[in-house]
Scaffold this motif. Structure first.
Motif, short mmCIF file in Angstrom:
data_model
loop_
_atom_site.label_atom_id
_atom_site.label_comp_id
_atom_site.label_asym_id
_atom_site.label_seq_id
_atom_site.Cartn_x
_atom_site.Cartn_y
_atom_site.Cartn_z
N HIS B 485 29.52 28.26 40.44
CA HIS B 485 30.02 28.88 39.54
C HIS B 485 31.66 29.30 40.25
CE1 HIS B 485 25.91 29.92 39.04
NE2 HIS B 485 25.99 30.12 37.60
N CYS B 486 32.26 29.31 39.06
CA CYS B 486 33.81 29.38 39.60
C CYS B 486 34.15 30.83 39.50
CB CYS B 486 34.65 28.56 38.49
SG CYS B 486 34.83 29.36 36.90
N PHE B 487 35.25 31.17 40.16
CA PHE B 487 35.41 32.46 40.39
C PHE B 487 35.76 33.46 38.92
CE2 PHE B 487 36.23 34.59 44.70
CZ PHE B 487 35.41 33.61 45.45
N ASP B 488 36.27 32.79 38.02
CA ASP B 488 36.39 33.36 36.54
C ASP B 488 35.06 33.99 36.23
OD1 ASP B 488 38.71 33.10 36.55
OD2 ASP B 488 39.05 31.59 35.01
N GLU B 489 34.06 33.12 36.56
CA GLU B 489 32.72 33.56 36.11
C GLU B 489 32.23 34.63 37.17
OE1 GLU B 489 31.08 29.41 36.15
OE2 GLU B 489 29.21 30.50 35.24
N VAL B 490 32.43 34.60 38.29
CA VAL B 490 32.05 35.57 39.07
C VAL B 490 32.86 36.93 38.75
CG1 VAL B 490 31.67 36.31 41.84
CG2 VAL B 490 31.56 33.84 40.80
N CYS B 491 34.11 36.65 38.69
CA CYS B 491 34.54 38.18 38.45
C CYS B 491 34.38 38.58 37.20
CB CYS B 491 36.03 37.67 38.48
SG CYS B 491 36.93 37.05 39.90
N VAL B 492 34.14 37.78 36.08
CA VAL B 492 33.75 38.51 34.82
C VAL B 492 32.26 39.10 35.16
CG1 VAL B 492 32.80 38.07 32.40
CG2 VAL B 492 35.09 37.24 33.41
N ALA B 493 31.58 38.41 35.75
CA ALA B 493 30.17 38.82 35.72
C ALA B 493 30.23 40.22 36.73
CB ALA B 493 29.23 37.87 36.60
N MET B 494 31.15 40.20 37.85
CA MET B 494 31.19 41.44 38.86
C MET B 494 32.18 42.34 38.31
SD MET B 494 28.85 40.53 41.04
CE MET B 494 29.44 41.88 42.29
N ARG B 495 32.67 41.90 37.32
CA ARG B 495 33.94 43.14 36.46
C ARG B 495 34.77 43.29 37.68
NH1 ARG B 495 32.54 45.16 31.83
NH2 ARG B 495 30.58 44.26 31.16
N MET B 496 35.30 42.54 38.44
CA MET B 496 36.32 42.72 39.45
C MET B 496 37.33 41.95 39.16
SD MET B 496 34.03 42.94 42.79
CE MET B 496 34.63 43.85 43.86
N ALA B 497 38.63 42.02 39.64
CA ALA B 497 39.80 41.34 39.59
C ALA B 497 39.53 40.46 40.67
CB ALA B 497 40.96 41.78 39.66
N GLU B 498 39.92 39.08 40.65
CA GLU B 498 39.86 38.08 41.65
C GLU B 498 40.54 38.40 43.00
OE1 GLU B 498 40.85 33.93 40.44
OE2 GLU B 498 42.08 33.84 42.53
N GLY B 499 41.63 39.10 43.10
CA GLY B 499 42.08 39.79 44.22
C GLY B 499 41.15 40.56 45.06
N LYS B 500 40.78 41.46 44.20
CA LYS B 500 39.87 42.61 44.81
C LYS B 500 38.50 42.03 45.30
CE LYS B 500 41.42 46.46 42.12
NZ LYS B 500 41.03 47.42 40.90
N LEU B 501 38.06 41.02 44.57
CA LEU B 501 36.81 40.31 44.99
C LEU B 501 36.89 39.72 46.41
CD1 LEU B 501 33.77 39.79 44.34
CD2 LEU B 501 34.70 37.80 43.09
N LEU B 502 37.81 38.80 46.28
CA LEU B 502 38.32 38.11 47.50
C LEU B 502 38.43 38.97 48.62
CD1 LEU B 502 40.40 35.20 45.98
CD2 LEU B 502 38.26 34.98 47.49
N GLY B 503 39.31 40.26 48.39
CA GLY B 503 39.68 41.28 49.46
C GLY B 503 38.35 41.65 50.04
N TRP B 504 37.29 41.95 49.10
CA TRP B 504 36.08 42.55 49.74
C TRP B 504 35.30 41.60 50.63
CZ3 TRP B 504 31.10 41.85 48.99
CH2 TRP B 504 30.16 42.63 49.44
N LEU B 505 35.21 40.17 50.00
CA LEU B 505 34.54 39.11 50.57
C LEU B 505 35.18 39.09 52.05
CD1 LEU B 505 33.85 36.74 47.73
CD2 LEU B 505 32.28 37.87 49.10
N LYS B 506 36.22 39.17 52.13
CA LYS B 506 37.16 38.77 53.37
C LYS B 506 37.06 40.06 54.32
CE LYS B 506 39.40 34.46 52.33
NZ LYS B 506 40.24 34.00 51.43
N GLY B 507 36.82 40.93 53.57
CA GLY B 507 37.08 42.48 54.47
C GLY B 507 35.80 42.76 55.52
N ARG B 508 35.71 43.68 56.18
CA ARG B 508 34.77 43.91 56.93
C ARG B 508 33.32 44.09 56.31
NH1 ARG B 508 32.10 48.24 59.23
NH2 ARG B 508 32.89 49.48 57.81
N GLN B 509 33.32 44.85 55.12
CA GLN B 509 32.04 45.08 54.74
C GLN B 509 31.35 43.76 54.05
OE1 GLN B 509 32.20 47.82 51.37
NE2 GLN B 509 30.29 48.65 51.72
N GLY B 510 32.26 43.04 53.45
CA GLY B 510 31.84 41.80 52.73
C GLY B 510 31.39 40.92 53.73
N ARG B 511 32.03 40.68 54.82
CA ARG B 511 31.59 39.77 55.90
C ARG B 511 30.39 40.20 56.57
NH1 ARG B 511 36.69 38.15 58.23
NH2 ARG B 511 36.20 39.11 60.23
N GLU B 512 30.14 41.62 56.80
CA GLU B 512 28.76 41.98 57.24
C GLU B 512 27.68 41.69 56.34
OE1 GLU B 512 28.78 46.21 58.20
OE2 GLU B 512 29.98 45.76 59.78
#
Lengths: 650, 522
Positions: B485-512
């Motif tokens: 699934h490409c990030f567009d799909e993920v973002c639409v499904a998660m209702r998040m902007a790509e930047g925010k999602l990537l930020g979360w995934l790379k952030g502490r919480q996402g990594r954990e």
């Protein structure tokens, strides 16, 4: 990568005096592909897309054409064809693919008009294709008729000088082996030959089969008086093609090849006759003793090399793989070539400057070869480098170019290699649009093991999917070149990256024209909101951005009323520099004269054919025997001078 | 191209016989000397080819009927289902019909209307025509007994007999075949009337390949106007969503704005795609990366295409529309504002993987003056000049999964896998049953995890601490990050902007919570 060919069964039929006989078919209970049935397609082409129901309709696919006729109230009554076993686990041995064996036998044993031609019949979405082979008019199979063996042999022998280099996957080895086996037509030989199955010598049936077989061979085919003399055999492939071309693929590459090979064996040792007799005997016994279907199938597979071979062919080919079989001790490989492997289309011609990428590791390939040390193929594989063009390999191996080309074609045909432009650190590589990203998880350990101390797979992919750069810039030092080239080969082999090429044209009289008015206006103005067909209202949540925010607007002009000028006279592109018009010649001359570099001025006309938007600049160096660095330098120079319009694409 | 049509039936005394054919002489040549012997008499004996050698002055028959008669009139069991056979370079399509009734001799009437095509012609569109014709002939016989009655009419000539075809002797079948061949070959359609109730309407229509399912993140754009409403009945979903299809909204957004269920929207859009009214674009946003394709060559060489592009991409703002009188200004002023073709060419060729769109726009502000960048990209996509580079995320296997999933691939034993802590084990267990609950409770089949619509309340809040992702969403996200699934799909499904999602995934919480994510473009 693999196409579905919808293969559902393989059948072999013979015809003798009493009539046609379905000797063997595999699998015992062929499964219909369902979605490929043409009946289903009939429904789909309605304007209504019923994709919700697709899963349930698998079984009903075949029946839909029938509905057409049932609509108009046919009074015909007939047993409903079913593909399943009876409840008690006994399969209906009298029907195959839902048809009575009698009907199929009649249908699939056409008259002599079809002899050694393509035979194709389509029953309600199932296409049967085969290549019927007939005995000569007097009922004999002997080799007096020289037409066919010659034909077959012509196909076998390709290049005499390379006679010894066949892999185990090639049929060309057949000739000596089969000749050695001609004299002993005992089942043991067959058992040994088809090393994959075990023969049961103590079985009564096989004994009987043996005695018949030997008598047949010993008396040769002169004993045409035998009532059960086989006059025809026909290997038929049943499939549900989604495209008509699949049928001709199945015929051309599988059915015909197999039929010809069997014909050869039949003429040599009455192979088909013997095997079929044996199979029929097992079948008769199974029927007599009410043997379960799977047990009799097992016996047939174990008792007959032909049955085993047909099973192999079916299983491999239907999975899109290469089937390697033995017929009467003679090796044969069949496959339906993949689209990308076809060397017929113009782009994939094996020129001297193309390179080759092995799709498997060298040691794996070498292990598969039967005479690994001696053969030129082994030598070729061992010395192969993806960074060298075929020409260079031919020089370094001291082998004629034609032979190298032949070896390369052989490897491509059997899916062991693919054509590439030789890998080079000055080339650019970019991510493939078909990269199997979902495979990364699986491939990471494999990659990690092979390139332990080097950047990880995701890191490499990240670098290569970013800014297009020459691959050499990724390599940290001269010592790292070899392993990094290995990585590149790995990435291309797994379809992660492909080469990015540069194309372009020369342009004349570029103008430094630049509207300062426009840019200043644009910067000072805020975008104005507006309503057009394509512009929706803005929304913070929306990730899609609407027109108002995507355009740098003009403020006071109705677009429709703008005058569209002709292509700006201040830039003129020369599309076909090999055949310039008078004006273009003058322009080319002008460009040439304005070039500061004397060497480029001299070579300019040599480069011209490549500035047509179709030839990649990367090809120039190899084709024209120039230095890559030089060519790049020149292209950069032309670009700097504003003479070049380029674009990059894969 | 239809080569011939013939009507054949099993004759009680003559066996399979061609009664009618069009063109005459196409299957059974009229052979004056062997008038009777050319009717093959034995169904079983198919080896008798060459028996009906045509005389020299006549055209060669397309196929030798005696060779294939056993397949054209097959065993009863095979009747009432399409059957085609190739012979002599032709493909004969038929649908043998066997009618059982006591009124017939041998209690059966078996016939076939067979169509002859070149073997290389794609037979697919013809199957329906053959089936419909067979049904039509069946109706003729069952309801009115036309076929049987015709043979009793005086003066009727059979195919191959001298004087064939005999017109005006009562039978109509020859005329039907004649009209059918003529009309289908002429215009791809046929309308043949036998009586008031028996009308045969045929149309040769090649089959469209059903497009793949529409994703929530795809943007439908009308590329061809829909037929007028009075000509084409639109279904309710389409009526409802049509105003929202504007080349900007993605499918999920359309579903929400039009208040229609997503599945229905997907279905309606898919149908529009099938009929070529809609092209699906990807979501336009400034993080997207586009690259040129080899098609750019054709664009550069085609002035027409460039003009078209210019007309399309030129920015039309509202302020310019309110006053038409300002439109016809002096040429010198306007021509400055029209994007130059040269600029368009250069702009397309300078799109690379290097920069996302916002950087591209910043770098080319001057050239992009008056160009609607969204339309610029859309044009490129529709004309295949551009290709979107999609981002895909895939979760890096944890050490535990590593050894289980990659066991077959890597013999390396990972000695680093520590015994899991109690807390981690609890979390793993928790996740497992949530996953099970998710996959069972939702309507989507568990085999293909599709992003469930998170319509009920958004569980992430972009508060001061950034993004918050609930546990259910986490499970969904995990399913989406599989490299398919490409990030567009993920973002639409998660209702998040790509930047925010990537930020979360790379952030502490996402990594954990998710482990390391590998992001790859293609």
């Amino acid at each position: 990568m693999k196409r579905s060919n919808g293969l559902i069964a393989v059948l072999i039929l013979t015809r003798s005096k009493p009539g046609p006989k379905l000797v063997f078919h595999y699998p015992a209970e062929p499964q219909l592909v369902g979605s490929n049935s043409c009946g289903e397609h009939n429904d789909c082409s309605d304007s209504e897309l019923e994709y919700d129901e697709e899963p349930e309709r698998e079984g009903s696919g075949r029946d839909s054409p029938r509905e057409v006729t049932s609509l108009v109230n046919t009074v015909a009554t007939q047993p409903e064809r079913s593909f399943s076993h009876d409840a008690n686990g006994h399969s209906d041995s009298d029907s195959v693919l839902g048809y009575h064996v009698d009907s199929l036998e009649k249908l699939l044993s056409p008259g002599r008009w079809s002899a050694r031609k393509k035979f194709e019949i389509c029953l309600d979405g199932i296409t049967f294709v085969g290549h019927p082979v007939y005995a000569s008019d007097n009922g004999s199979w002997s080799t007096q008729d020289h037409g066919t063996p010659a034909e077959f042999e012509a196909e076998r022998v390709t290049t005499p000088t390379l006679g010894r280099l066949q892999t185990s996957t090639d049929c060309n080895e057949a000739a000596p082996t089969s000749k050695a086996n001609v004299t002993i037509a005992a089942p043991e030989t067959v058992g040994q030959a088809a090393h994959d199955f075990t023969h049961i010598p103590e079985s009564l049936d096989s004994q009987r089969g043996l005695s018949l077989a030997t008598s047949m061979t010993s008396t040769s085919t002169a004993s045409g008086a035998l009532a059960e003399q086989m006059t025809m055999f026909h290997v038929v492939f049943a499939h549900q093609p989604h495209r008509q071309s699949v049928t001709s693929d199945v015929y051309q590459h599988v059915a015909k090849k197999l039929a010809k090979a069997l014909h050869y064996c039949q003429k040599q040792t009455n192979y088909v006759g013997v095997e079929c007799r044996r199979l029929l005997a097992i079948k008769a016994k199974a029927k007599h003793t009410k043997m379960p279907a799977d047990e009799s199938l097992k016996q047939m597979l174990e008792g007959s090399g032909l049955a085993w071979a047909l099973k192999e062919v079916f299983e491999r080919v239907s999975a899109g793989e290469i089937a390697g079989i033995r017929l009467n001790g003679m090796e044969l490989s069949v496959q339906i070539p993949q689209v990308e492997a076809s060397t017929s289309d113009g782009k994939n011609i094996l020129g001297p400057h193309t390179g080759l990428l092995l799709l498997e590791d060298k040691d794996v390939l070498l292990r598969q070869l039967s005479h690994s040390d001696a053969s030129p193929l082994a030598y070729f594989i061992r010395e192969h480098a993806a960074t060298k063009s075929l020409q260079k390999q031919s020089t370094s191996l001291n082998m004629p170019f034609r032979d190298v080309q032949y070896l390369a074609r052989h490897l491509i045909k059997w899916r062991k290699a693919q054509i590439i432009a030789p890998l080079h650190r000055r080339n650019m590589y970019t991510s493939n649009s078909e990269a199997p990203i979902d495979q990364i998880r699986k491939l990471m350990p494999v990659y990690g093991q092979r390139f332990a101390s080097l950047p990880s797979l995701p890191q490499m992919l990240k670098v290569l999917s970013g800014k297009p750069i020459q691959y050499g810039l990724v390599i940290p030092s001269r010592d790292h070149r070899a392993p990094y080239m290995e990585i590149l080969a790995f990435l291309i082999r797994h379809r992660f990256v492909m080469q990015l090429k540069t194309y372009g044209w020369l342009k004349a009289d570029p103008s430094p024209y630049n509207s300062l008015v426009r840019s200043s206006k644009a910067k000072s103005k805020r975008p104005v909101s507006g309503v057009s067909l394509l512009s929706p209202h803005g929304d913070e949540d929306s990730m899609s951005v609407s027109s108002e925010r995507t355009a740098i607007p003009i403020s006071d002009v109705q677009a429709d009323n703008m005058t569209f000028d002709k292509p700006s006279p201040d830039e003129f592109i020369i599309f076909d520099p090999s055949h310039p018009t008078e004006d273009e010649s003058a322009m080319l001359e002008h460009i040439r004269e304005s070039i500061p570099d004397p060497e480029l001025r001299e070579r300019f006309s040599q480069l011209l054919p490549y500035f047509d938007g179709e030839h990649a600049f990367e090809e120039i160096a190899a084709e024209e025997a120039m230095k890559r660095a030089k060519v790049e330098e020149w292209a950069a120079l032309l670009d700097r001078e504003g003479h070049l319009l380029t674009f990059r694409s894969v | 191209m239809l080569k011939a049509v013939f009507y054949t039936r099993f004759h009680p005394t003559h066996g399979p016989s061609v009664i009618h054919q069009y063109p005459p002489d196409s299957i059974v040549p009229s052979n004056k000397n062997t008038k009777t012997s050319d009717l093959p008499s034995d169904l079983e004996n198919t080896d008798n080819d060459g028996a009906t050698a045509p005389s020299k002055d006549l055209p060669e028959p397309l196929v030798t009927f005696s060779s294939i008669s056993a397949s054209i009139i097959p065993a009863y069991e095979l009747c009432d289902a399409p059957l085609s056979i190739c012979s002599n370079g032709y493909r004969v399509l038929g649908l043998p019909v066997s009618l059982e009734d006591a009124k017939y001799e041998r209690n059966r009437f078996t016939f076939n209307v067979a169509f002859v095509l070149d073997e290389s012609t794609d037979a697919q569109p013809w199957h329906r025509i053959v089936a419909k014709t067979a049904a039509f002939f069946t109706a003729l016989e069952v309801e009115d007994g036309v076929l049987q009655a015709e043979e009793e009419s005086v003066g009727l000539k059979w195919a191959g007999q001298e004087g064939y075809p005999a017109r005006g002797v009562g039978g109509k079948i020859f005329e039907v075949l004649e009209a059918l061949v003529g009309q289908v070959n002429g215009c791809g359609e046929a309308c043949v009337r036998v009586s008031d109730v028996h009308v045969l309407n045929l149309r040769l229509e090649s089959e469209r390949v059903a497009p793949p399912e529409v994703k929530g993140c795809e943007v439908p754009m009308l590329v061809r106007a829909l037929p007028a409403e009075d000509l084409w009945t639109r279904d309710l979903t389409l009526l409802r969503i049509l105003p929202y299809i504007n080349g900007v909204r993605h499918v999920q957004r359309i579903a929400e704005d039009a208040d229609v269920e997503m599945e229905l929207v997907q279905r309606a859009v898919r149908e529009l795609v099938l009929h070529g009214h809609v092209r699906l674009l990807d979501l336009f946003h400034f993080q997207a990366i586009y690259v040129a394709t080899a098609e750019l060559k054709n664009f550069t060489e085609s002035d027409k295409l460039q003009e078209e592009c210019r007309k399309y991409v030129i920015n039309t703002s509202a302020s310019s529309q309110d006053d038409l009188s300002t439109g016809d200004q002096g040429d010198s002023a306007t021509s400055n504002r029209v994007p130059k073709l040269e600029d368009l060419r250069n702009l397309y060729s300078s799109l690379t993987t290097e920069q996302p769109l916002h950087d591209f726009v910043l770098a080319h502000t001057t050239q992009l003056t008056n160009i609607d960048i969204r339309r610029f990209i859309t044009f490129g996509l529709v004309q295949n000049l551009l290709r979107r580079i999609h981002k895909y995320g895939t979760l890096k296997p944890t050490s535990a999964q590593f050894s289980s999933e990659g066991a077959s691939l890597s013999p390396v034993k990972l000695s680093t896998s520590k015994p899991k802590s109690n807390e981690a084990a609890v979390r793993e267990f928790d996740r497992a049953w949530k996953r099970a609950a998710l996959s069972s409770g939702w309507a989507t089949p568990p085999s293909e995890p599709r992003p469930p619509l998170l319509m009920s309340g958004r569980s992430f809040r972009s508060g001061a601490g950034g993004v918050e992702i609930g546990e259910e969403e986490e499970e969904v996200l995990r399913g989406l990050l599989d490299g398919r699934h490409c990030f567009d799909e993920v973002c639409v499904a998660m209702r998040m902007a790509e930047g925010k999602l990537l930020g979360w995934l790379k952030g502490r919480q996402g990594r954990e919570r998710m482990g390391e994510v590998v992001v790859v473009c293609r």
